[in-house]
Write an enzyme that holds these catalytic residues in place. Structure first.
Site, PDB file in Angstrom:
ATOM      1  N   PHE A   1       0.738  -1.222  -0.037  1.00 24.31           N
ATOM      2  CA  PHE A   1      -0.034  -0.032  -0.031  1.00 24.31           C
ATOM      3  C   PHE A   1       0.825   1.276   0.115  1.00 24.31           C
ATOM      4  CE2 PHE A   1      -2.728  -3.349   1.781  1.00 24.31           C
ATOM      5  CZ  PHE A   1      -3.788  -3.010   1.504  1.00 24.31           C
ATOM      6  N   ASP A   2       0.513   2.110  -0.774  1.00 22.00           N
ATOM      7  CA  ASP A   2       1.026   3.662  -0.637  1.00 22.00           C
ATOM      8  C   ASP A   2       0.179   4.004   0.730  1.00 22.00           C
ATOM      9  OD1 ASP A   2       1.791   6.299  -1.142  1.00 22.00           O
ATOM     10  OD2 ASP A   2      -0.133   6.671  -1.921  1.00 22.00           O
ATOM     11  N   LYS A   3       0.813   5.240   1.300  1.00 23.24           N
ATOM     12  CA  LYS A   3       0.078   5.626   2.653  1.00 23.24           C
ATOM     13  C   LYS A   3      -1.050   6.522   2.255  1.00 23.24           C
ATOM     14  CE  LYS A   3       1.650   8.136   5.664  1.00 23.24           C
ATOM     15  NZ  LYS A   3       0.764   9.570   5.841  1.00 23.24           N
ATOM     16  N   THR A   4      -0.374   7.736   1.772  1.00 22.28           N
ATOM     17  CA  THR A   4      -1.173   9.162   1.740  1.00 22.28           C
ATOM     18  C   THR A   4      -2.004   8.883   0.454  1.00 22.28           C
ATOM     19  OG1 THR A   4       0.644  10.456   2.404  1.00 22.28           O
ATOM     20  CG2 THR A   4      -0.990  11.234   1.367  1.00 22.28           C
TER      21      THR A   4
ATOM     22  N   LYS B   1      10.200   2.856  -4.421  1.00 22.16           N
ATOM     23  CA  LYS B   1       9.015   2.057  -4.318  1.00 22.16           C
ATOM     24  C   LYS B   1       9.136   1.048  -5.320  1.00 22.16           C
ATOM     25  CE  LYS B   1       6.041   5.529  -2.291  1.00 22.16           C
ATOM     26  NZ  LYS B   1       4.619   6.191  -2.712  1.00 22.16           N
TER      27      LYS B   1
END
Length: 617
Positions: A312-315, A492
């Site tokens: 997952f990306d966070k923001t 990433k």
């Protein structure tokens, strides 16, 4: 060619006549005992029913394919040759009727796409320079045109609101059931409906380039694409059909029983095997489309079913992408007056932190800001009501020699550990407020990740460009196994590649814009981004409402669809095995065997259609 077009045009009529003649033949033989009428009814039914089967077999042979239709045709000719007209008539009718049910089923599973196409706007009200509205066909609307949208009307283009406010039903695009408020500067999508208000919109994308147009194109292409399992079954059928013919020939050579050999041809047709997997594939993708999950084809279903690691990306993915005040501590006197001073200064800033604080404070007493100075990398120094107000980070307070007690220092550290950014407010040389501000975690995320883990995901990884402490706080709250923070987009990509190199099947969930390289590299790219251009083009799955509920539904749906395909394959193969055992045991014959065979096709069709109503519990 004329005959082929005629047969295609009247195929349903041919099936109806064939069924009627078979019924007359059976009634004549077993009820009224009129043998001649029964005989000729079955002969004519055989000839009429064999016509479309012959054309299909011929077309397949021209393409060098030995098809199911050829098997049936040989069997019918053989039955006709040995004067078993009942069998030949019943076999042709059941085969045609089974094919009719298959067509109807496939058509039914495409209803979601048809309903989308029917919802596409056809006209628009275009405003001229004088502000007069003229109704034109949607094909004549260009980018940059100014459009008027009235209550109850469809939004004809993707665009931005120039004037007005209103509520729009976006269910056709995002699946969201509640109307969404739109104001000046907000984006609107073609195919959605203005339920209340009046808007003026500038067209940014028109026709097939709109989000709505791309959704229709995406779902149509996805339903036409084949899964790995479906490709295998088609390849299997390609070799299976000649094998049945050889087996039937061998049966005749060994037994000299032409009836038995012809029956082998009829019962060996892999009808249920060929139709079972496509029905599951198309129905599963159709279910996703209805529930805001756009799946780009059968191969995506296969890969998503194998995913064991979600990254997952966070923001904007695990969090809402909106800054909000999470902690507000008052450590000084005159709190109400201090809140008013703070609000007065922050209202003059467009910084996200300032906007979050103003939103949190709400209505306060009004004060005129006499002076403000922005201190680069530290905060703001202002004068309100002839009092000095400092708003910023710890560095600012150190520079201004503001004392922070040991208790206040521990409070600041505790707020930091929760993943917050710190804003400190001092008035007249004394610390007044300690504020924790962070990007709010999606409220449904934790429950969704728990459900995904129970469904088979073994590892959750978070990749973010945010600070390490903030990232770890979010990961701890959500139960994420592994965190990599302070990453650039290329970092990433390297982390995703490492996971793949270690043998994991990886799904990357991001916003579809900044994370597009990682989405493209992952085994499955999932975009949570309301159908933006990059999301639709780059990802394998698009979650139209950017909802974790949709993510859970997508994973569960792929599991259910692949399981459904396997069930249909088992039913088809078990039926063929049962028929051959029964045939050589002497308690299955051509007509009864064909009935069981066609019944198995119905079973796999109805089993596949169960996916229409699939909902993740």
């Amino acid at each position: 060619m004329k005959l082929q077009r005629w047969v295609k045009k009247y195929l349903n009529t041919i099936i109806l006549i064939s069924g009627g003649l078979v019924t007359i033949g059976l009634l004549s033989d077993y009820v009224f005992h009129i043998e001649m009428l029964g005989l000729w009814s079955m002969i004519i039914a055989s000839i009429i029913g064999a016509l479309p089967i012959t054309i299909q077999a011929y077309q397949s042979l021209r393409n060098k394919v030995i098809s199911i239709e050829l098997l049936v045709l040989i069997a019918v000719i053989g039955a006709f040759f040995i004067q078993e007209y009942h069998e030949s008539a019943i076999v042709t009718f059941l085969f045609l009727f089974g094919a009719y049910l298959e067509r109807r089923t496939i058509q039914k599973t495409r209803d979601s796409v048809k309903s989308l196409i029917a919802m596409a706007p056809t006209t628009a009200l275009v405003l001229d320079e004088e502000g007069e509205a003229e109704e034109v066909e949607i094909d004549f609307v260009d980018e940059g045109d100014r459009l008027l949208i009235k209550t109850g009307a469809q939004v004809p283009v993707d665009g931005v609101v120039l004037f007005g406010e209103g509520f729009i039903d976006e269910a056709s695009v995002t699946g969201e059931s509640f109307p969404v408020k739109k104001k000046i500067g907000d984006n609107v999508f073609a195919g959605t409906i203005l339920t209340n208000g009046t808007l003026q919109v500038e067209a940014e994308r028109v026709g097939e380039d709109t989000t709505f147009g791309k959704i229709i194109e995406l779902v149509e292409e996805a339903q036409d694409s084949k899964s790995v399992m479906e490709k295998f079954i088609n390849k299997f059928a390609k070799y299976y059909t000649p094998a049945v013919i050889i087996f039937a020939l061998a049966t005749y050579l060994l037994t000299r029983d032409i009836r038995l050999a012809i029956t082998v041809l009829v019962l060996g047709c892999p009808g249920a095997l060929v139709i079972g997997v496509p029905v599951s594939n198309v129905t599963g993708i159709g279910n996703g489309a209805k529930n805001g999950v756009l799946i780009k084809g059968g191969e995506v279903l296969d890969r998503m079913n194998q995913v064991d690691t979600m990254v997952f990306d966070k923001t904007g993915t695990l969090t809402q992408g909106k800054t909000a005040v999470t902690t507000f501590l008052s450590v000084g006197k005159n709190e109400q007056q201090g809140r008013a001073y703070l609000a007065a200064i922050e209202k003059e800033s467009d910084h996200p932190l300032a906007q979050a604080i103003v939103s949190y404070l709400g209505e306060t007493q009004s004060y005129v800001v006499e002076q403000t100075v922005t201190l680069e990398g530290r905060g703001i120094q202002g004068m309100v009501d002839q009092k000095e107000v400092l708003i910023g980070n710890e560095r600012l307070l150190i520079e201004k020699n503001i004392t922070v007690t040991s208790v206040e220092s521990r409070q600041i550290d505790a707020i930091k550990l929760q993943g917050n950014s710190i804003v400190l407010v001092a008035i007249e040389g004394r610390l007044q407020f300690i504020i924790g501000v962070s990007d709010v975690i999606r409220p449904e995320a934790k429950d969704a990740l728990t459900r995904l883990r129970k469904m088979g995901i073994k590892r959750f990884v978070m990749l973010t460009g945010d600070h390490k402490m903030t990232a770890q706080a979010v990961a701890k709250e959500l139960g994420i196994d592994e965190v990599h923070a302070e990453l650039l987009p290329e970092d990433k990509v390297r982390e995703v590649q490492k996971l793949k190199d270690n043998g994991h099947v990886v799904a990357f969930v991001g916003d579809g814009i900044n994370d597009s390289p990682s989405i493209a590299l992952a085994d499955i790219g999932i975009a949570m981004g309301s159908g933006t251009d990059v999301a639709v083009e780059t990802s394998d799955i698009v979650l139209m409402r950017s909802s974790f509920e949709e993510l859970v539904h997508a994973y569960g749906l792929t599991k259910a669809t692949i399981a459904n395909m396997r069930q249909n394959i088992f039913i088809a193969l078990a039926t063929v095995a049962f028929l051959f055992v029964g045939l050589f045991a002497g308690w299955i014959y051509m007509a009864s065997g064909m009935f069981v065979h066609e019944a198995s096709i119905l079973v796999v069709i109805f089993n596949g259609l169960r996916l229409v109503k699939y909902k993740q519990k």
